[in-house]
Design a protein around this motif. Structure first.
Motif, PDB file in Angstrom:
ATOM      1  N   PRO A  71     -48.441  12.455  94.625  1.00  0.00           N
ATOM      2  CA  PRO A  71     -48.919  13.509  95.533  1.00  0.00           C
ATOM      3  C   PRO A  71     -48.497  13.251  96.980  1.00  0.00           C
ATOM      4  O   PRO A  71     -48.499  12.114  97.445  1.00  0.00           O
ATOM      5  CB  PRO A  71     -50.439  13.434  95.388  1.00  0.00           C
ATOM      6  N   LEU A  72     -48.103  14.340  97.655  1.00  0.00           N
ATOM      7  CA  LEU A  72     -47.691  14.272  99.051  1.00  0.00           C
ATOM      8  C   LEU A  72     -48.100  15.561  99.755  1.00  0.00           C
ATOM      9  O   LEU A  72     -48.266  16.596  99.119  1.00  0.00           O
ATOM     10  CB  LEU A  72     -46.166  14.138  99.179  1.00  0.00           C
ATOM     11  N   GLU A  73     -48.240  15.471 101.054  1.00  0.00           N
ATOM     12  CA  GLU A  73     -48.359  16.659 101.890  1.00  0.00           C
ATOM     13  C   GLU A  73     -47.172  16.664 102.827  1.00  0.00           C
ATOM     14  O   GLU A  73     -46.878  15.656 103.476  1.00  0.00           O
ATOM     15  CB  GLU A  73     -49.669  16.652 102.683  1.00  0.00           C
ATOM     16  N   CYS A  74     -46.447  17.782 102.860  1.00  0.00           N
ATOM     17  CA  CYS A  74     -45.194  17.853 103.616  1.00  0.00           C
ATOM     18  C   CYS A  74     -45.178  19.037 104.568  1.00  0.00           C
ATOM     19  O   CYS A  74     -45.937  20.002 104.410  1.00  0.00           O
ATOM     20  CB  CYS A  74     -43.999  17.967 102.664  1.00  0.00           C
ATOM     21  N   GLU A  75     -44.270  18.975 105.535  1.00  0.00           N
ATOM     22  CA  GLU A  75     -44.032  20.071 106.470  1.00  0.00           C
ATOM     23  C   GLU A  75     -42.541  20.212 106.725  1.00  0.00           C
ATOM     24  O   GLU A  75     -41.800  19.214 106.723  1.00  0.00           O
ATOM     25  CB  GLU A  75     -44.736  19.824 107.805  1.00  0.00           C
ATOM     26  N   LEU A  76     -42.107  21.442 106.920  1.00  0.00           N
ATOM     27  CA  LEU A  76     -40.746  21.734 107.364  1.00  0.00           C
ATOM     28  C   LEU A  76     -40.826  21.972 108.870  1.00  0.00           C
ATOM     29  O   LEU A  76     -41.619  22.802 109.327  1.00  0.00           O
ATOM     30  CB  LEU A  76     -40.188  22.970 106.666  1.00  0.00           C
ATOM     31  N   ILE A  77     -40.022  21.246 109.627  1.00  0.00           N
ATOM     32  CA  ILE A  77     -40.099  21.285 111.085  1.00  0.00           C
ATOM     33  C   ILE A  77     -38.735  21.638 111.674  1.00  0.00           C
ATOM     34  O   ILE A  77     -37.706  21.134 111.218  1.00  0.00           O
ATOM     35  CB  ILE A  77     -40.564  19.918 111.639  1.00  0.00           C
ATOM     36  N   SER A  78     -38.735  22.517 112.662  1.00  0.00           N
ATOM     37  CA  SER A  78     -37.519  22.787 113.426  1.00  0.00           C
ATOM     38  C   SER A  78     -37.557  21.921 114.680  1.00  0.00           C
ATOM     39  O   SER A  78     -38.602  21.803 115.326  1.00  0.00           O
ATOM     40  CB  SER A  78     -37.414  24.267 113.799  1.00  0.00           C
ATOM     41  N   VAL A  79     -36.420  21.332 115.006  1.00  0.00           N
ATOM     42  CA  VAL A  79     -36.313  20.491 116.203  1.00  0.00           C
ATOM     43  C   VAL A  79     -35.268  21.122 117.114  1.00  0.00           C
ATOM     44  O   VAL A  79     -34.102  21.255 116.737  1.00  0.00           O
ATOM     45  CB  VAL A  79     -35.910  19.055 115.854  1.00  0.00           C
ATOM     46  N   SER A  80     -35.693  21.528 118.296  1.00  0.00           N
ATOM     47  CA  SER A  80     -34.779  22.211 119.215  1.00  0.00           C
ATOM     48  C   SER A  80     -33.856  21.213 119.896  1.00  0.00           C
ATOM     49  O   SER A  80     -34.048  19.995 119.827  1.00  0.00           O
ATOM     50  CB  SER A  80     -35.568  22.985 120.269  1.00  0.00           C
ATOM     51  N   LYS A  81     -32.851  21.745 120.578  1.00  0.00           N
ATOM     52  CA  LYS A  81     -31.896  20.897 121.293  1.00  0.00           C
ATOM     53  C   LYS A  81     -32.553  20.151 122.439  1.00  0.00           C
ATOM     54  O   LYS A  81     -32.051  19.111 122.882  1.00  0.00           O
ATOM     55  CB  LYS A  81     -30.737  21.758 121.806  1.00  0.00           C
ATOM     56  N   SER A  82     -33.696  20.660 122.901  1.00  0.00           N
ATOM     57  CA  SER A  82     -34.443  19.977 123.955  1.00  0.00           C
ATOM     58  C   SER A  82     -35.462  18.996 123.393  1.00  0.00           C
ATOM     59  O   SER A  82     -36.170  18.331 124.153  1.00  0.00           O
ATOM     60  CB  SER A  82     -35.150  21.004 124.840  1.00  0.00           C
ATOM     61  N   GLU A 131     -38.024  19.894 121.259  1.00  0.00           N
ATOM     62  CA  GLU A 131     -39.297  20.529 120.895  1.00  0.00           C
ATOM     63  C   GLU A 131     -39.390  20.671 119.375  1.00  0.00           C
ATOM     64  O   GLU A 131     -38.469  21.145 118.724  1.00  0.00           O
ATOM     65  CB  GLU A 131     -39.409  21.908 121.538  1.00  0.00           C
ATOM     66  N   ARG A 132     -40.517  20.272 118.828  1.00  0.00           N
ATOM     67  CA  ARG A 132     -40.738  20.301 117.388  1.00  0.00           C
ATOM     68  C   ARG A 132     -41.747  21.396 117.039  1.00  0.00           C
ATOM     69  O   ARG A 132     -42.807  21.483 117.666  1.00  0.00           O
ATOM     70  CB  ARG A 132     -41.251  18.940 116.889  1.00  0.00           C
ATOM     71  N   ARG A 133     -41.390  22.234 116.074  1.00  0.00           N
ATOM     72  CA  ARG A 133     -42.284  23.305 115.633  1.00  0.00           C
ATOM     73  C   ARG A 133     -42.426  23.260 114.113  1.00  0.00           C
ATOM     74  O   ARG A 133     -41.431  23.190 113.392  1.00  0.00           O
ATOM     75  CB  ARG A 133     -41.757  24.674 116.050  1.00  0.00           C
ATOM     76  N   VAL A 134     -43.662  23.328 113.625  1.00  0.00           N
ATOM     77  CA  VAL A 134     -43.922  23.374 112.189  1.00  0.00           C
ATOM     78  C   VAL A 134     -43.600  24.765 111.674  1.00  0.00           C
ATOM     79  O   VAL A 134     -44.145  25.761 112.171  1.00  0.00           O
ATOM     80  CB  VAL A 134     -45.385  23.014 111.875  1.00  0.00           C
ATOM     81  N   MET A 135     -42.734  24.845 110.662  1.00  0.00           N
ATOM     82  CA  MET A 135     -42.326  26.126 110.089  1.00  0.00           C
ATOM     83  C   MET A 135     -43.169  26.506 108.882  1.00  0.00           C
ATOM     84  O   MET A 135     -43.457  27.671 108.653  1.00  0.00           O
ATOM     85  CB  MET A 135     -40.850  26.090 109.699  1.00  0.00           C
ATOM     86  N   HIS A 139     -40.568  29.367 101.944  1.00  0.00           N
ATOM     87  CA  HIS A 139     -40.198  30.110 103.149  1.00  0.00           C
ATOM     88  C   HIS A 139     -40.795  29.408 104.364  1.00  0.00           C
ATOM     89  O   HIS A 139     -41.843  28.763 104.282  1.00  0.00           O
ATOM     90  CB  HIS A 139     -40.784  31.520 103.115  1.00  0.00           C
ATOM     91  N   GLY A 140     -40.144  29.577 105.499  1.00  0.00           N
ATOM     92  CA  GLY A 140     -40.710  29.073 106.740  1.00  0.00           C
ATOM     93  C   GLY A 140     -40.207  29.860 107.926  1.00  0.00           C
ATOM     94  O   GLY A 140     -39.157  30.510 107.855  1.00  0.00           O
ATOM     95  N   GLY A 141     -40.942  29.800 109.038  1.00  0.00           N
ATOM     96  CA  GLY A 141     -40.534  30.509 110.242  1.00  0.00           C
ATOM     97  C   GLY A 141     -40.826  29.687 111.480  1.00  0.00           C
ATOM     98  O   GLY A 141     -41.815  28.957 111.547  1.00  0.00           O
ATOM     99  N   SER A 142     -39.928  29.792 112.480  1.00  0.00           N
ATOM    100  CA  SER A 142     -40.100  29.081 113.749  1.00  0.00           C
ATOM    101  C   SER A 142     -39.865  30.044 114.891  1.00  0.00           C
ATOM    102  O   SER A 142     -38.985  30.916 114.816  1.00  0.00           O
ATOM    103  CB  SER A 142     -39.106  27.914 113.852  1.00  0.00           C
ATOM    104  N   ALA A 143     -40.631  29.898 115.970  1.00  0.00           N
ATOM    105  CA  ALA A 143     -40.439  30.736 117.150  1.00  0.00           C
ATOM    106  C   ALA A 143     -39.190  30.339 117.923  1.00  0.00           C
ATOM    107  O   ALA A 143     -38.723  31.094 118.780  1.00  0.00           O
ATOM    108  CB  ALA A 143     -41.666  30.639 118.059  1.00  0.00           C
ATOM    109  N   THR A 144     -38.621  29.178 117.621  1.00  0.00           N
ATOM    110  CA  THR A 144     -37.390  28.741 118.289  1.00  0.00           C
ATOM    111  C   THR A 144     -36.206  29.540 117.765  1.00  0.00           C
ATOM    112  O   THR A 144     -36.020  29.662 116.554  1.00  0.00           O
ATOM    113  CB  THR A 144     -37.140  27.239 118.041  1.00  0.00           C
ATOM    114  N   GLN A 145     -35.423  30.087 118.670  1.00  0.00           N
ATOM    115  CA  GLN A 145     -34.237  30.834 118.269  1.00  0.00           C
ATOM    116  C   GLN A 145     -33.235  29.903 117.584  1.00  0.00           C
ATOM    117  O   GLN A 145     -33.100  28.743 117.956  1.00  0.00           O
ATOM    118  CB  GLN A 145     -33.580  31.490 119.487  1.00  0.00           C
TER     119      GLN A 145
END
Length: 238
Positions: free
Chosen positions: A171-182, A184-188, A210-216
């Protein structure tokens, strides 16, 4: 629906009855709601049939399909009521306008869509798996035998992604994260891996999410799949 997103607005969305602001909010809601995505897939056929029920051709100017027009007026009248009433009314309108039409049973014989051999799996794909299959996957670099990738697309609100993950045991708990060029990390999106795991012996099917990030997308450097303890399982370059 501008104050909140209702699960039962899926019927209105399928028929294109939501206003622009409500439509954008509901599309963002779909990224994180598996039940709404599943119901939307089931209603797609109903929407196409309703749009096809039009008036008999004559010399009058074209008008909206009666079923759609009826539902639009019902939508306006019931805007302050529970959206579940609208979905029930949609089914009633199909019967009324089509004179007893039963969606799914009347489309038979020459009118029934033909399913090509080998396409049975495609028909049962979930939204995330379908999006991944139709896109151009970017393969990631995993650890401990974990494999996977992402299909990404740019949206007005940010970045939309579909993840495929295999070789992971729970068992695991996971997250998909976007990492911006600056940096900044956002959970998708986030999920739990059951003890049986995904894409491993005894549980061969990979995980699709599916996942979504506010980072362009143009501002994203890479994506990561990490556990709740901070272990990085997969890295995908943007």
């Amino acid at each position: 629906m501008t104050s909140r997103v209702e699960h039962t607005d899926v019927g209105a969305y399928a028929l294109g009855l939501l206003e622009d602001e409500d439509k954008e909010a509901f599309e963002a809601h779909l990224l994180f709601c598996a039940s709404c995505r599943s119901e939307l897939s089931e209603l797609a056929g109903v929407a196409s049939v309703l749009n096809g029920i039009g008036p008999v051709e004559d010399d009058r100017p074209p008008s909206p399909a009666p079923a759609i027009d009826m539902l639009r007026r019902k939508r306006a009248a019931d805007r302050r009521t529970r959206r579940g009433t609208f979905v029930i009314g949609m089914a009633a309108a199909v019967t009324l306008v089509a004179g007893g039409l039963t969606v799914g049973t009347q489309l038979s014989g020459a009118e029934a869509p033909q399913v090509a051999q080998g396409s049975e799996h495609m028909a049962h794909m979930g939204p995330a798996e379908q999006f991944y299959a139709d896109g151009r996957p970017i393969e990631g670099k995993g650890v401990d035998g974990i494999t996977g990738g992402l299909v990404v697309e740019s949206k007005g609100w940010g970045t939309h992604a579909a993840l495929k993950l295999a070789g992971v045991e729970g068992p695991l708990e996971c997250e998909l994260i976007s990492v911006s060029k600056s940096g900044e990390r956002r959970v998708m999106t986030g999920w739990s891996v059951p003890p049986a795991g995904y894409g491993v012996p005894g549980s061969p099917d990979p995980l699709y999410m599916h996942g979504g990030s506010a980072t362009q997308l143009k501002d994203v450097d890479h994506f990561e799949v990490v556990t709740s303890t901070g272990k990085k399982l997969l890295t995908v370059e943007a």
